[in-house]
Design a protein around this motif. Structure first.
Motif: not given
Length: 163
Positions: A51-55, A65-70, A80-89
């Motif tokens: 199928g078609t993947a989109e981010e 940095m937040m993101f959504v995926f379908r 779907y996916e929802s998430g982020h890359i987060q600064q952690s320390d």
């Protein structure tokens, strides 16, 4: 579409793959910050799982940095996916949650799928079981280690930036 889940044995280092990496037992994530991966921001589209993947990734703000995926198959959202890359320390971590096409969550309410940082290169970031690589300003490859029906394989998402 068959139910696809991430393999949790990855964190034990029991599986090796061509493009993804794992932390060794007791190893900590290296120092990094969101600016190191800010090249990920943008609207990306490609093909995967028939199928078609989109981010869509935001620029760094508020220590994330937040993101959504379908994924769309035959004109319908598979998941779907929802998430982020987060600064952690003094490092970063990628965290996400999955949802079916009707927004029903796959993970328990307070659980996330976490990908700790393993290694950082100028145009490549290795999280445990997930690698993102900037090919050029308009192309990005994402390699994800998954398990389906007790088989483990690395899946390539070859994205092109939407302009």
């Amino acid at each position: 579409m068959k139910h696809i889940t991430l393999i949790f044995l990855l964190w034990a280092g029991l599986v090796s793959a061509q493009h993804t990496m794992q932390l060794n037992k007791g190893q900590s994530s290296p120092k990094a910050n969101l600016e190191d991966v800010s090249w990920i921001k943008g609207h990306w589209i490609g093909e995967a799982f028939g199928g078609t993947a989109e981010e869509i990734w935001s620029a760094p703000m508020g220590n994330s940095m937040m993101f959504v995926f379908r994924l769309v198959n035959n004109g319908k959202v598979s998941f779907y996916e929802s998430g982020h890359i987060q600064q952690s320390d003094d490092s970063i971590i990628l965290q996400l949650k999955h949802f079916d096409g009707n927004m029903k969550g796959w993970e328990e309410k307070d659980k996330t799928i976490d990908f700790k940082l393993v290694k950082l290169e100028p145009n490549k970031v290795y999280f445990e079981g997930l690698t993102m690589e900037k090919i050029d300003d308009d192309h990005m490859n994402v390699h994800v280690l998954i398990e389906e029906n007790n088989n483990t394989e690395e899946i390539l998402f070859a994205y092109k930036k939407v302009k």
